[in-house]
Design an enzyme around this catalytic site. Sequence first.
Site, PDB file in Angstrom:
ATOM      1  N   ASP A 104     -11.077   5.739  -2.333  1.00 47.49           N
ATOM      2  CA  ASP A 104      -9.963   6.439  -2.961  1.00 47.49           C
ATOM      3  C   ASP A 104     -10.462   7.115  -4.231  1.00 47.49           C
ATOM      4  O   ASP A 104     -11.675   7.155  -4.494  1.00 47.49           O
ATOM      5  CB  ASP A 104      -8.803   5.474  -3.247  1.00 47.49           C
ATOM      6  CG  ASP A 104      -9.139   4.437  -4.314  1.00 47.49           C
ATOM      7  OD1 ASP A 104     -10.313   4.360  -4.754  1.00 47.49           O
ATOM      8  OD2 ASP A 104      -8.225   3.690  -4.723  1.00 47.49           O
TER       9      ASP A 104
ATOM     10  N   GLU B  49       0.830  -1.203   0.000  1.00 42.06           N
ATOM     11  CA  GLU B  49       0.000   0.000   0.000  1.00 42.06           C
ATOM     12  C   GLU B  49       0.869   1.259   0.000  1.00 42.06           C
ATOM     13  O   GLU B  49       0.573   2.232  -0.706  1.00 42.06           O
ATOM     14  CB  GLU B  49      -0.929   0.002   1.216  1.00 42.06           C
ATOM     15  CG  GLU B  49      -2.058  -1.012   1.142  1.00 42.06           C
ATOM     16  CD  GLU B  49      -3.045  -0.712   0.026  1.00 42.06           C
ATOM     17  OE1 GLU B  49      -3.214   0.476  -0.332  1.00 42.06           O
ATOM     18  OE2 GLU B  49      -3.640  -1.663  -0.496  1.00 42.06           O
TER      19      GLU B  49
ATOM     20  N   TYR C 264      -6.907   6.041   4.747  1.00 42.93           N
ATOM     21  CA  TYR C 264      -7.091   5.129   3.620  1.00 42.93           C
ATOM     22  C   TYR C 264      -6.217   3.890   3.765  1.00 42.93           C
ATOM     23  O   TYR C 264      -6.680   2.749   3.630  1.00 42.93           O
ATOM     24  CB  TYR C 264      -6.781   5.826   2.288  1.00 42.93           C
ATOM     25  CG  TYR C 264      -6.628   4.831   1.171  1.00 42.93           C
ATOM     26  CD1 TYR C 264      -7.750   4.266   0.577  1.00 42.93           C
ATOM     27  CD2 TYR C 264      -5.364   4.394   0.760  1.00 42.93           C
ATOM     28  CE1 TYR C 264      -7.619   3.304  -0.421  1.00 42.93           C
ATOM     29  CE2 TYR C 264      -5.225   3.434  -0.223  1.00 42.93           C
ATOM     30  CZ  TYR C 264      -6.357   2.895  -0.805  1.00 42.93           C
ATOM     31  OH  TYR C 264      -6.228   1.921  -1.762  1.00 42.93           O
TER      32      TYR C 264
END
Length: 317
Positions: free
Chosen positions: A162, A59, A144
């Site tokens: 997102d 990520e 996020y």
Amino acid sequence: MADPDPDEPVEPAGGSDPDAALPADPDLVRNALIEWYEADHREFPWRRTEDPYAILVSEVMSQQTQLDRVVSAWEDFLDRWPTPADLAAAERGDVVAFWSDHSLGYNNRAKYLHEAATQIETAYDGEFPRTPDELAELMGVGPYTANAVASFAFNNGDAVVDTNVKRVLYRAFDVPDDDAAFERVATRVMPDEESRVWNNAIMELGGVACGKRPRCDEAGCPWREWCHAYQTGDFTAPDVPTQPSFEGSRRQFRGRIVRLLGEHDEMELDTLGHRIRVDYTPDGEHGREWLRGLLTDLTEDGLVEVEDRDGETIARL
């Protein structure tokens, strides 16, 4: 599952929530998306693991970096530092040098990732935090990323929102360009206790079918029956401020070709032409030459096959 009825009445998301229109039975869109994702999706190595550390690394690396470029860097990083303990014990300079050598963007991410590994070893006694709130306490981990790791590693995250997800919701369900509205609708549409598959699926939809240049028919978007943009031809979105007219566009006729060939084993050129537009004339402006151009585009995309047989041009999926 029965085919969804495109004429089924819609109600505001959440009953009284005016932010979006979903089918009266939201399970229709949920099941359609999950089935689409599970049938075929891009294979990235971090999708084959539930290791939270490996997922966190993916990520952080993926922020503003194309996913195809991330794969080799991710594999090299985990070969060198396979656990949070290994990363925490590393020299920060070595981690930053690795980041720079692999062209992964802002070097601060490498520093934050090193610090996060140190926190896991010291503040959490080597036990990886599991909830979005706990994960957000790690250095450099925002809401996020925390939610993504909680979802993909532990299946206990909230709906991920997102840029890609916003684009999907804006187009599909006419959600206004408002962060609070996106959060509410994303939460409303996500099935309970399925954050791992759902967040992967809706992000895949935004990355494969509903990008800035939509590929609705080519990618077999599972939400075409309900999608506001698909019905109106208006594919603008928060990150796509202008959009060429859909009505009468090559995109529209390409989609019609794919749908028709999906209903028939094969079709002869002129038969196909007359079926996709009422003003088709073989030797006219919108005739065989025009149609062959569309078929050439679709052939180059790997979507259609064309052959000449007994003097006739035949097209098939």
